[in-house]
Design an enzyme around this catalytic site. Structure first.
Site, PDB file in Angstrom:
ATOM      1  CG  ASP A  97      48.913  37.544  47.071  1.00 17.49           C
ATOM      2  OD1 ASP A  97      48.388  36.696  47.384  1.00 17.49           O
ATOM      3  OD2 ASP A  97      48.995  38.627  47.057  1.00 17.49           O
ATOM      4  CD  GLU A  98      45.640  34.323  49.782  1.00 20.42           C
ATOM      5  OE1 GLU A  98      44.906  34.385  51.043  1.00 20.42           O
ATOM      6  OE2 GLU A  98      45.406  34.761  48.979  1.00 20.42           O
TER       7      GLU A  98
ATOM      8  CG  ASP B 239      46.678  39.141  50.804  1.00 25.63           C
ATOM      9  OD1 ASP B 239      45.325  38.294  50.628  1.00 25.63           O
ATOM     10  OD2 ASP B 239      46.559  39.503  50.146  1.00 25.63           O
TER      11      ASP B 239
HETATM   12  N1  DCP Z   1      45.235  37.091  40.282  1.00 30.13           N
HETATM   13  C1  DCP Z   1      44.362  36.103  39.545  1.00 30.13           C
HETATM   14  N2  DCP Z   1      42.884  35.899  39.419  1.00 30.13           N
HETATM   15  C2  DCP Z   1      42.047  36.637  40.326  1.00 30.13           C
HETATM   16  C3  DCP Z   1      42.581  36.633  41.413  1.00 30.13           C
HETATM   17  C4  DCP Z   1      43.357  37.234  41.457  1.00 30.13           C
HETATM   18  O1  DCP Z   1      45.443  35.754  38.529  1.00 30.13           O
HETATM   19  N3  DCP Z   1      40.698  36.040  39.965  1.00 30.13           N
HETATM   20  C5  DCP Z   1      46.670  36.675  41.116  1.00 30.13           C
HETATM   21  C6  DCP Z   1      46.832  38.206  41.186  1.00 30.13           C
HETATM   22  C7  DCP Z   1      46.821  39.210  42.535  1.00 30.13           C
HETATM   23  C8  DCP Z   1      47.457  37.735  42.937  1.00 30.13           C
HETATM   24  O2  DCP Z   1      46.397  36.660  41.880  1.00 30.13           O
HETATM   25  O3  DCP Z   1      47.695  39.666  41.785  1.00 30.13           O
HETATM   26  C9  DCP Z   1      47.305  38.024  43.917  1.00 30.13           C
HETATM   27  O4  DCP Z   1      45.555  37.529  44.541  1.00 30.13           O
HETATM   28  P1  DCP Z   1      44.544  38.265  45.659  1.00 30.13           P
HETATM   29  O5  DCP Z   1      43.061  38.223  45.812  1.00 30.13           O
HETATM   30  O6  DCP Z   1      45.189  38.701  46.790  1.00 30.13           O
HETATM   31  O7  DCP Z   1      44.492  40.179  45.081  1.00 30.13           O
HETATM   32  P2  DCP Z   1      45.696  40.858  45.558  1.00 30.13           P
HETATM   33  O8  DCP Z   1      46.997  40.691  45.632  1.00 30.13           O
HETATM   34  O9  DCP Z   1      46.161  41.645  44.145  1.00 30.13           O
HETATM   35  O10 DCP Z   1      44.916  42.424  45.741  1.00 30.13           O
HETATM   36  P3  DCP Z   1      44.554  42.628  47.447  1.00 30.13           P
HETATM   37  O11 DCP Z   1      44.774  43.872  47.477  1.00 30.13           O
HETATM   38  O12 DCP Z   1      42.765  42.620  47.159  1.00 30.13           O
HETATM   39  O13 DCP Z   1      45.108  41.410  48.280  1.00 30.13           O
HETATM   40 MG    MG Z   2      46.558  39.976  47.895  1.00 33.02          MG
END
Ligand code: DCP
Ligand code: MG
Length: 378
Positions: free
Chosen positions: A126-127, A32
């Protein structure tokens, strides 16, 4: 009131792959990316590095899609209204999302995964889950593979990823979150049951806020509480999900990594604490469900042509109404308009509304999984 997103997909499309049996050891990695959209923006705009950044904007309906780790220190997080975020962190810099840039990184990381195994199940841009029980380079441990993957992602994209290593999907996903950002965590078979026992059920992937609240009302707050209940009890209260909860409470999850998963629909629904009767209340209740579905479409980079409204009445009678357009629904506003147009003719009501749901289907070419298939050379 809570609203859980869901996706439906066809069954494992590789019929030759046997389902894992209880006791068959597997090596699963969940990768992730850290603060994904925000990290891409900081990489491409050096002036944003080290600063509190929120990715959001018009396409995000005034909510934060994600925040850099610098912004998270102020309590800014995904799905928070931009106004609230600005109050929490006055220095917060808002950046418009650039989905093409995120998609390009997503393709890069999937190419890296493919060096190790064909069994890759992406969950979003991203995951992904990887089954590396049998891996292409013949590396002995999943931990070594996870470290190599993290290093390759860093070297080739300039971004950091966190990884979780375990013997099933449920635990690998929990593990990837444990040492975020830029971390790796391994949950061994020996650690698994104790790890789950200590965890609050609301932190379980697959248990949304509504289910967590229902569990709390039944006196279930941790994995240990869940493991104390019989399978019959869990089935009685949670239906088909009961056996899954029974398993994960013991660190058991037999779901295979499904590489050719074809997503069929994206939806969300809400069961209300009190039934709804007026058009105003129903309209207001539908809006956050629509927002959730649109948010999910964006995260999965998927658009669809069919919008379906599901209504369950107080007596559990269920109806659906749908609309299929010539082109995919292109914006949050359009999805909202179409969903509300399906709801409006149902009034006046003969009985209260217990549940509302919205689903987008007839998913289009933008789907990352479909994309991948189109690129296969035959
Ligand atoms: N995303 C979004 N709306 C949300 C959650 C996430 O548009 N409610 C998008 C933006 C994030 C991406 O999806 O960058 C990936 O989600 P993640 O939950 O993996 O969160 P992040 O990668 O941003 O942070 P982390 O380091 O906690 O994984
Ligand atoms: Mg993420």
């Amino acid at each position: 009131m809570t609203c859980a997103p869901f996706c439906s997909a066809s069954d494992d499309s590789n019929p030759l792959r046997p389902l894992p049996e209880l006791g068959t050891p597997r090596k699963i990695i969940h990768v992730d990316m850290d603060a994904f959209y925000a990290s891409v923006e900081q990489r491409d705009h050096p002036e944003l590095r080290g600063k509190p950044v929120a990715v959001g904007g018009e396409r995000m309906r005034g909510v934060v899609a994600t925040a850099s780790y610098e912004a998270r220190k102020f309590g800014v997080h995904s799905a928070m209204p931009s106004i609230t975020a600005k109050h929490k962190c006055p220095e917060l810099i808002f950046v418009k999302p650039r989905f093409d840039a995120y998609k390009a990184v997503s393709r890069q990381i999937r190419e890296i995964f493919a060096r190790y195994t064909p069994l890759i199940e992406p969950l979003s841009l991203d995951e992904a889950y990887l089954d590396v029980t049998e891996n292409l380079p013949g590396i002995a441990t999943a931990t070594a593979i996870a470290e190599e993957i993290r290093a390759a992602i860093k070297a080739e994209t300039g971004l950091t990823a966190s990884a979780g290593v375990s013997y099933n999907k449920f635990l690998a996903k929990i593990a990837s979150d444990y040492k975020k950002p830029d971390g790796l965590f391994v949950i061994t078979p020996k650690m698994g049951p104790a790890f789950v026992a200590a965890l609050p059920v609301r932190k379980f992937h697959g248990i949304g806020p509504a289910t967590a609240a229902k569990m709390k009302a039944l006196g279930i707050e941790t994995g240990r509480d869940l493991a104390d209940r019989t399978q019959a009890f869990l089935e009685q209260h949670f239906g088909k999900a009961g056996p899954f909860y029974y398993g994960i409470a013991r660190g058991i999850d037999l779901r295979p990594v499904r590489p050719n998963r074809v997503r069929k629909s994206i939806g969300a629904e809400t069961t209300f604490v009190a039934d709804l009767f007026t058009p105003e209340d129903a309209r207001a209740a539908l809006a956050p469900i629509v927002a959730k579905v649109w948010d999910h479409c964006q995260r999965l980079d998927t658009r669809g042509r069919t919008v379906t409204l599901k209504v369950k009445y107080a007596d559990f009678q269920q109806i659906t109404r749908s609309h299929t357009g010539f082109a995919p629904v292109a914006s949050a506003e359009e999805l909202e308009r179409l969903s509300q147009a399906l709801l409006a003719p149902l009034f006046p009501l003969m009985k209260g509304i217990r549940l509302l749901g919205v689903t987008v289907s007839s998913l289009g070419e933008d789907d990352p999984d479909t994309d991948r298939q189109l690129h296969l050379t035959l």
